[in-house]
Design a protein around this motif. Sequence first.
Motif, PDB file in Angstrom:
ATOM      1  N   SER A 154       0.860  -1.186   0.000  1.00 40.96           N
ATOM      2  CA  SER A 154       0.000   0.000   0.000  1.00 40.96           C
ATOM      3  C   SER A 154       0.897   1.236   0.000  1.00 40.96           C
ATOM      4  CB  SER A 154      -0.924   0.009   1.230  1.00 40.96           C
ATOM      5  OG  SER A 154      -1.673   1.217   1.277  1.00 40.96           O
ATOM      6  N   PRO A 155       0.490   2.301  -0.666  1.00 39.65           N
ATOM      7  CA  PRO A 155       1.326   3.518  -0.661  1.00 39.65           C
ATOM      8  C   PRO A 155       1.354   4.197   0.700  1.00 39.65           C
ATOM      9  CG  PRO A 155      -0.752   3.916  -1.799  1.00 39.65           C
ATOM     10  CD  PRO A 155      -0.700   2.445  -1.536  1.00 39.65           C
ATOM     11  N   THR A 156       0.325   3.993   1.522  1.00 40.50           N
ATOM     12  CA  THR A 156       0.284   4.525   2.891  1.00 40.50           C
ATOM     13  C   THR A 156      -0.460   3.517   3.770  1.00 40.50           C
ATOM     14  OG1 THR A 156      -1.783   5.728   2.483  1.00 40.50           O
ATOM     15  CG2 THR A 156       0.278   6.951   2.152  1.00 40.50           C
ATOM     16  N   TYR A 157      -0.213   3.612   5.081  1.00 41.82           N
ATOM     17  CA  TYR A 157      -0.888   2.730   6.037  1.00 41.82           C
ATOM     18  C   TYR A 157      -1.509   3.582   7.134  1.00 41.82           C
ATOM     19  CZ  TYR A 157       1.554  -1.252   3.934  1.00 41.82           C
ATOM     20  OH  TYR A 157       2.014  -2.218   3.071  1.00 41.82           O
ATOM     21  N   LEU A 158      -2.714   3.155   7.566  1.00 41.57           N
ATOM     22  CA  LEU A 158      -3.404   3.796   8.678  1.00 41.57           C
ATOM     23  C   LEU A 158      -3.702   2.734   9.740  1.00 41.57           C
ATOM     24  CD1 LEU A 158      -4.870   6.150  10.064  1.00 41.57           C
ATOM     25  CD2 LEU A 158      -6.904   5.582   8.721  1.00 41.57           C
ATOM     26  N   GLN A 166       0.584  -4.146  10.733  1.00 40.77           N
ATOM     27  CA  GLN A 166       1.630  -4.816   9.968  1.00 40.77           C
ATOM     28  C   GLN A 166       1.731  -4.186   8.587  1.00 40.77           C
ATOM     29  OE1 GLN A 166       0.964  -8.993   9.288  1.00 40.77           O
ATOM     30  NE2 GLN A 166       3.106  -9.412   8.725  1.00 40.77           N
ATOM     31  N   VAL A 167       2.983  -4.071   8.072  1.00 45.62           N
ATOM     32  CA  VAL A 167       3.224  -3.635   6.702  1.00 45.62           C
ATOM     33  C   VAL A 167       3.885  -4.782   5.951  1.00 45.62           C
ATOM     34  CG1 VAL A 167       3.438  -1.206   7.341  1.00 45.62           C
ATOM     35  CG2 VAL A 167       5.475  -2.639   7.292  1.00 45.62           C
ATOM     36  N   THR A 168       3.640  -4.845   4.643  1.00 44.40           N
ATOM     37  CA  THR A 168       4.234  -5.896   3.811  1.00 44.40           C
ATOM     38  C   THR A 168       4.851  -5.263   2.572  1.00 44.40           C
ATOM     39  OG1 THR A 168       2.120  -6.258   2.683  1.00 44.40           O
ATOM     40  CG2 THR A 168       2.608  -7.642   4.595  1.00 44.40           C
ATOM     41  N   ALA A 169       5.901  -5.878   2.054  1.00 44.04           N
ATOM     42  CA  ALA A 169       6.581  -5.404   0.851  1.00 44.04           C
ATOM     43  C   ALA A 169       7.187  -6.596   0.135  1.00 44.04           C
ATOM     44  CB  ALA A 169       7.659  -4.381   1.200  1.00 44.04           C
ATOM     45  N   GLN A 215       8.611   5.105  20.551  1.00 44.46           N
ATOM     46  CA  GLN A 215       7.354   4.589  21.097  1.00 44.46           C
ATOM     47  C   GLN A 215       6.900   3.314  20.390  1.00 44.46           C
ATOM     48  OE1 GLN A 215       5.342   8.604  20.707  1.00 44.46           O
ATOM     49  NE2 GLN A 215       4.578   8.023  22.727  1.00 44.46           N
ATOM     50  N   PHE A 216       7.546   2.982  19.234  1.00 40.07           N
ATOM     51  CA  PHE A 216       7.100   1.823  18.464  1.00 40.07           C
ATOM     52  C   PHE A 216       8.315   0.987  18.064  1.00 40.07           C
ATOM     53  CE2 PHE A 216       4.304   5.430  17.671  1.00 40.07           C
ATOM     54  CZ  PHE A 216       3.079   4.917  18.054  1.00 40.07           C
ATOM     55  N   ASN A 217       8.063  -0.312  17.836  1.00 33.27           N
ATOM     56  CA  ASN A 217       9.052  -1.248  17.324  1.00 33.27           C
ATOM     57  C   ASN A 217       8.462  -1.982  16.138  1.00 33.27           C
ATOM     58  OD1 ASN A 217      11.080  -0.668  19.226  1.00 33.27           O
ATOM     59  ND2 ASN A 217      10.131  -2.040  20.744  1.00 33.27           N
ATOM     60  N   ILE A 218       9.322  -2.588  15.319  1.00 29.60           N
ATOM     61  CA  ILE A 218       8.854  -3.357  14.168  1.00 29.60           C
ATOM     62  C   ILE A 218       9.670  -4.631  14.064  1.00 29.60           C
ATOM     63  CG2 ILE A 218      10.388  -2.205  12.506  1.00 29.60           C
ATOM     64  CD1 ILE A 218       8.075  -2.420  10.457  1.00 29.60           C
ATOM     65  N   LYS A 222       5.626  -6.555  11.478  1.00 29.33           N
ATOM     66  CA  LYS A 222       4.616  -6.286  12.496  1.00 29.33           C
ATOM     67  C   LYS A 222       5.098  -5.158  13.410  1.00 29.33           C
ATOM     68  CE  LYS A 222       2.532 -10.906  12.604  1.00 29.33           C
ATOM     69  NZ  LYS A 222       2.228 -12.096  13.446  1.00 29.33           N
ATOM     70  N   ILE A 223       4.213  -4.190  13.634  1.00 27.77           N
ATOM     71  CA  ILE A 223       4.536  -3.021  14.443  1.00 27.77           C
ATOM     72  C   ILE A 223       3.961  -3.236  15.833  1.00 27.77           C
ATOM     73  CG2 ILE A 223       4.292  -0.518  14.660  1.00 27.77           C
ATOM     74  CD1 ILE A 223       3.922  -0.415  11.630  1.00 27.77           C
ATOM     75  N   THR A 224       4.805  -3.068  16.851  1.00 30.24           N
ATOM     76  CA  THR A 224       4.375  -3.252  18.239  1.00 30.24           C
ATOM     77  C   THR A 224       4.580  -1.966  19.020  1.00 30.24           C
ATOM     78  OG1 THR A 224       6.565  -4.089  18.822  1.00 30.24           O
ATOM     79  CG2 THR A 224       4.900  -5.716  18.210  1.00 30.24           C
ATOM     80  N   LEU A 225       3.889  -1.924  20.199  1.00 28.83           N
ATOM     81  CA  LEU A 225       3.938  -0.750  21.061  1.00 28.83           C
ATOM     82  C   LEU A 225       5.124  -0.873  22.020  1.00 28.83           C
ATOM     83  CD1 LEU A 225       2.361   1.853  21.648  1.00 28.83           C
ATOM     84  CD2 LEU A 225       1.092   0.595  23.391  1.00 28.83           C
TER      85      LEU A 225
END
Length: 713
Positions: A393-397, A412-415, A438-441, A447-450
């Motif tokens: 996706s070009p952007t993520y929400l 989560q983002v994928t590429a 504040q975030f990790n991946i 996967k993005i975590t808090l």
Amino acid sequence: MPERLAEMLLDLWTPLIILWITLPPCIYTAPMNQSQVLMSGSPLELNRLNEEQRILNRSKRGWVWNQMFVLEEFSGPEPILVGRLHTDLDPGSKKIKYILSGDGAGTIFQINDVTGDIHAIKRLDREEKAEYTLTAQAVDWETNKPLEPPSEFIIKVQDINDNAPEFLNGPYHATVPEMSILGTSVTNVTATDADDPVYGNSAKLVYSILEGQPYFSIEPETAIIKTALPNMDREAKEEYLVVIQAKDMGGHSGGLSGTTTLTVTLTDVNDNPPKFAQSLYHFSVPEDVVLGTAIGRVKANDQDIGENAQSSYDIIDGDGTALFEISSDAQAQDGIIRLRRPLDFETKKSYTLKVEAANVHTDPRFSSRGPFKDTATVKIVVEDSDEPPVFSSPTYLLEVHENAAINSVIGQVTARDPDITSSPIRFSIDRHTDLERQFNINADDGKITLATPLDRELSVWHNITIIATEIRNHSQISRVPVAIKVLDVNDNAPEFASEYEAFLCENGKPGQVIQTVSAMDKDDPKNGHYFLYSLLPEMVNNPNFTIKKNEDNSLSILAKHNGFNRQKQEVYLLPIIISDSGNPPLSSTSTLTIRVCGCSSDGVVQSCNVEAYVLPIGLSMGALIAILACIILLLVIVVLFVTLRRHKNEPLIIKDDEDVRENIIRYDDEGGGEEDTEAFDIATLQNPDGINGFLPRWGMPTQLWEERNPIQT
């Protein structure tokens, strides 16, 4: 040779023949008065007229004269006879002298003062001066007295053909459009001849073309030059040199001539269509080329020039019309093919286009030759490139509740690697966009975590950037923006919107609204805020105040009775419980301070202090303070005035000898010590009258003081 000899003889005898023809008509015969001056080019004729003059008897005398003529450029061995002057008063006794004056007299023309013969002694040029005005007079030889009044006459210089025609403005230049019809006017030229245009044919010119045929022709009398061939082509020959001759004497043999040159340039018309240099063009382009990049040029040549050679280019067919575009280069007259949409080698490896070149400006006269356009084929081959990863996706929400636990997955983002030889992808967070970490991946699955707790009331949005990097080629990276929205939970209790303080009039009425308050909540419920207000359970039956919920989510506090007295109680504290509509609901207690105040009859608060109650009616605490300040100020002014006045009347040091007195103090006892010292005032030495204002030491009888301190005079 005989023809050349004949021309020479003709040139020699022509001036003599012309002189012989022109002289007799120039002699003018008229009835004479008492005297006359006879002017002629023939001596015989002069003698004849003299005889007639002698025969005629007239009562009056006078001059008879006419114009004289002389041929220009005459150069004989002797001066040429122009004419003779004579008067009937001359009996032949040679007592009369003829005098000549005026233009050229004595320098160009010479007169025999006895016979009256006039000769030209210089070679004349008509182009320099065409006529001379002279004055003739007969005087007595001995006395020089005029015998007759002076008389004017004119000697005209007769023209011969001694000047060749000249083109004063040559050489000439002219233009004519190519493909012009036969007889199209090009230009006209004009020659001039200095000879006399009204006498003979010396200045009659005839024009002809010596060089430039068969392309051009000229009208002999007007010198208008025209095209002699139709449809001359500029592309075949652009420039022509034409040699033009002007000949006098009407163009006859023996006349003089002059020549000039005319350069004729054919101007361009749009009579040629554009033509591609080749029918097939090949180009190759990498798949990762930037949009708008020029990937190739095509060119259609046009034999015309200027705007007639301008061509526009278009893509009229092919399987790449949506991906490519073509534009015209006005300077080079090329067609530039550019990329307008991204290419993908894995999807399609080549494209075919059909391009067209057409003249921008057309000439309807040549439309019968067919369309002024041409087409060519363009083949474009797409080359494979090592492309960076492509996100799904070009952007993520993403959304996360503010009470989410640490290390919980919020999205989560994928590429993927779009190349045929796909490379694994590693993910990371651009820490410039997450300074507080504040975030990790997860580097492998995205996967993005808090990493730290979130508080929606501090920040609703967090914008970070995720980086995808190929493991095999670390230079191939991609970035994608991720917007994280923090969702609200009910973790804040409502409270008063501000610090409220209410005022209650002693003379207020029951049911009167004392204060209206509103509440605020830092949370943001989906359906908006709705607050519940209540009193503490132990104050539900409050005898002094009650509350009322308003439709606008605010609260009004009302007084239950009148007759409040600030002397009895100046301040009331009213705790109010505020609850929200969250799940679960939260509440807090806020206390409203109510002060009892003195008010005017119309309810305007005047004072809320208890001390002000005992003041005179109509005076407030502020007014009383102002009055006291004025009184203190007046007292200070009076004291200062008295002190200054006293110091003025009683100087500290008296210089007058009359006022100096001596005080002798004698002690009869011992041990006065400190008391005696305290009883002495040094000021009495300076001012004898000061004793009147001195008070004895406190507690000592006056009589004892006088006994211990007798005054000696």
